[in-house]
Design an enzyme around this catalytic site. Structure first.
Site, short mmCIF file in Angstrom:
data_model
loop_
_atom_site.label_atom_id
_atom_site.label_comp_id
_atom_site.label_asym_id
_atom_site.label_seq_id
_atom_site.Cartn_x
_atom_site.Cartn_y
_atom_site.Cartn_z
N ASP A 228 -2.31 -4.86 -0.47
CA ASP A 228 -1.99 -6.24 -0.04
C ASP A 228 -2.80 -6.67 1.19
O ASP A 228 -3.21 -7.82 1.29
CB ASP A 228 -0.48 -6.46 0.15
CG ASP A 228 0.20 -5.48 1.09
OD1 ASP A 228 -0.48 -4.61 1.67
OD2 ASP A 228 1.43 -5.61 1.26
N GLN B 266 0.82 -1.21 0.00
CA GLN B 266 0.00 0.00 0.00
C GLN B 266 0.86 1.28 0.00
O GLN B 266 2.05 1.24 0.32
CB GLN B 266 -0.88 0.03 1.25
CG GLN B 266 -1.95 -1.03 1.29
CD GLN B 266 -2.80 -0.88 2.54
OE1 GLN B 266 -2.81 -1.74 3.38
NE2 GLN B 266 -3.48 0.24 2.68
N HIS B 267 0.20 2.39 -0.31
CA HIS B 267 0.69 3.77 -0.09
C HIS B 267 1.79 4.27 -1.01
O HIS B 267 2.00 5.49 -1.08
CB HIS B 267 1.21 3.97 1.35
CG HIS B 267 0.31 3.51 2.44
ND1 HIS B 267 -0.92 4.09 2.69
CD2 HIS B 267 0.46 2.53 3.37
CE1 HIS B 267 -1.47 3.48 3.73
NE2 HIS B 267 -0.66 2.53 4.15
O1 5SP Z 1 1.66 0.27 4.86
C1 5SP Z 1 1.12 -0.79 5.05
C2 5SP Z 1 -0.29 -0.88 5.53
O2 5SP Z 1 -0.86 0.35 5.78
C3 5SP Z 1 1.89 -2.06 4.77
O3 5SP Z 1 1.23 -3.19 5.27
C4 5SP Z 1 2.19 -2.17 3.29
O4 5SP Z 1 1.01 -2.50 2.60
C5 5SP Z 1 3.36 -3.09 3.02
O5 5SP Z 1 3.06 -4.43 3.17
P1 5SP Z 1 4.07 -5.66 3.16
O6 5SP Z 1 5.03 -5.51 2.07
O7 5SP Z 1 4.67 -5.78 4.51
O8 5SP Z 1 3.15 -6.83 2.91
#
Ligand code: 5SP
Ligand code: ADP
Length: 476
Positions: free
Chosen positions: A239, A82-83
């Site tokens: 994700d 995300q983000h």
């Molecule tokens: O920033 C967040 C949720 O807000 C993280 O959960 C990212 O989505 C990254 O995820 P992973 O790579 O650890 O799965």
């Protein structure tokens, strides 16, 4: 292909921080017929960046590992970290590497944005979240301030998953789940907030269309991937939203995910609005909500401590009173972007195993403290915690969660819940079904169940006291 398929094939993609994982799944049965994985590089130091072109190449590599199965797929979907801020020029090429979710450099821009637009309460009510440094809006504000030429060259802004969807289909499409982590998609109106966009100097036309749940993004038009042209492409999602689909999660069931990020979340029927900023009020990929808290220091931080101590990650020893807050990368939950790791209570009888256990305790404590805020009135207080992510495979992680939570824990057998959730979204699109119902039909949440252990209240109290007493050091 390792097994025979009964139904049409779908591909689920997990484009996360450390790697791309792909699964080819039988849409009828949920049987995984082939899998692939290819790593990503992330820049070190304070800034965390990745080249988006690398995600595309990793997708190609992971699909190639799936062999013929991928070439026979009828539909595909992408769940992505995300983000992340992906900036594209007028020709659709990345202007610079993407700024990732765990890049804490935009902390000053985040504070300024919160103040400029009415304060934390106003953001929570309007957007659903208080935009910390992780949020795309803070990253875009950082870029404008620190690299104005790159911001000026930007014709389109994408999230990691919708960058991949665009390369797959040629369409600029995202979904409500991932859009809800930008800070410029308001959960109160379920649309882009033009006032916020104006405040940060971003034209709405630079953003992708937000598809409705169940809507397709398009079909595969890329010819440099081992996929059939014309296969359906779902809108994809973030994700965490994909993992919620992959578990077929029902409202109130708590999830704890141990990966590059640590996350705790549940599905809720109520739109979250937490003015403290601990709980992000994300949308899920179906039409409900996904209140979630996220930590920056999870498996990588604990593995780093194990490496420093020269120990295997499982070589822990319970007991003792040493406390560690393993905030090696700064921290998001609690919101301490400038923090570094803190150790308190070292004694002559502190062993390396106890020190390593303290790192697990600190990482899990931050998540469990936030879980209390994430769960709303609908949550069942003794429902088992669903433990997922790479760390869920580790005994030390599992036992730490059991000891500090006092809750029963279920570890689903299925290991790749983000990719499975994406596959369920693709299958739902293909078969006209609710993707969470597809995942439940596939039985993806089944796994080993562990009873509740007595909660270690003394360790919890030591951690809480160290966090409170160490505030001055952690804020530095
Ligand atoms: O920033 C967040 C949720 O807000 C993280 O959960 C990212 O989505 C990254 O995820 P992973 O790579 O650890 O799965
Ligand atoms: N058997 C295992 N025991 C404990 N931890 C593991 C195990 N296998 C992988 N991990 C951890 O899982 C992490 C990757 O988790 P994953 O959920 O795949 O990451 P991402 O957030 O990039 O999707 C690694 O950093 C590693 O520490």
């Amino acid at each position: 292909m390792g097994a025979q398929s009964a139904g049409p094939l779908v591909v689920g993609v997990d484009s996360s921080t450390q790697s791309t994982k792909t699964l080819v799944v039988d849409a009828d049965t949920g049987v995984v017929l082939a899998r692939g994985q290819a790593p990503h590089a992330v820049s070190g130091g304070e800034g965390k960046e990745s080249d988006p072109g690398q995600w595309w190449r990793a997708l190609g590599e992971a699909l190639a590992q799936c062999g013929d199965a991928a070439r026979q797929a009828s539909a595909l979907s992408v769940g992505g970290q995300q983000h992340g801020l992906v900036t594209l020029d007028a020709a659709g090429a990345p202007v610079r590497p993407a700024l990732l979710w765990n890049d804490v450099r935009p902390a000053p821009q985040s504070e300024r944005l919160i103040a400029e637009l009415g304060g934390a309460q106003a953001w929570a009510e309007r957007v659903g979240s208080v935009p910390g440094p992780a949020f795309t809006v803070a990253k875009w504000a950082w870029l404008r301030e620190n690299e104005p030429a790159a911001a000026a060259a930007t014709a389109a802004v994408r999230l990691p998953h919708d960058y991949l969807v665009q390369r797959l289909t040629g369409e600029a499409v995202t979904d409500r789940g991932d859009a809800s982590g930008t800070g410029w998609w308001a959960s109160s109106t379920e649309s882009y907030d033009t006032e916020i966009l104006e405040q940060v100097g971003l034209a709405p036309e630079a953003l992708p269309r937000v598809a409705l749940p169940g809507e397709a993004a398009g079909t595969v038009h890329a010819d440099d991937l081992p996929l059939p042209k014309g296969a359906l492409v779902a809108a994809g999602t973030g994700d965490n939203m994909a993992a919620a689909l992959g578990l077929g999660l029902r409202p109130g069931q708590p999830v704890l995910s141990l990966g590059t990020s640590g996350t705790v979340y549940t599905v809720s029927r109520h739109r979250p609005a937490d003015p403290t900023g601990t709980v992000a009020g994300f949308a899920d990929a179906r039409g409900d909500w996904l209140p979630l808290a996220c930590t920056l220091n999870c498996t990588l931080a604990v593995d780093r401590v194990a490496a420093l101590l020269g120990r295997d990650r499982e070589a822990v020893e319970e007991g003792g009173e040493v406390v560690m807050l393993p905030f090696l990368d700064g921290e998001r939950t609690p919101n301490l972007p400038g923090a570094s790791g803190l150790v308190h209570g070292l004694r002559h009888d502190t062993t390396p195993g106890r020190l390593l256990q303290a790192a697990y305790d600190g990482a899990v404590f931050a998540l469990l403290q936030a879980l209390e805020e994430v769960l709303d009135a609908d949550a069942a207080p003794d429902a088992p915690l669903l433990l997922i992510g790479g760390g869920a495979r580790g005994r030390a992680w599992r036992e730490t969660v059991r000891r500090l939570s006092g809750r029963p824990v279920v570890v689903p057998e299925a290991q790749e819940l983000v990719a499975l959730g994406a596959a369920a979204q693709a299958a739902g699109l293909l078969l006209g079904e609710d993707p969470a119902a597809v995942a439940r039909r596939w039985g993806t949440a089944r796994g080993a169940a562990y009873e509740a252990r007595p909660r270690d209240g003394a360790a919890w109290d030591r951690l809480a006291a160290t966090l409170a007493d160490g505030a001055a050091l952690l804020r530095r």
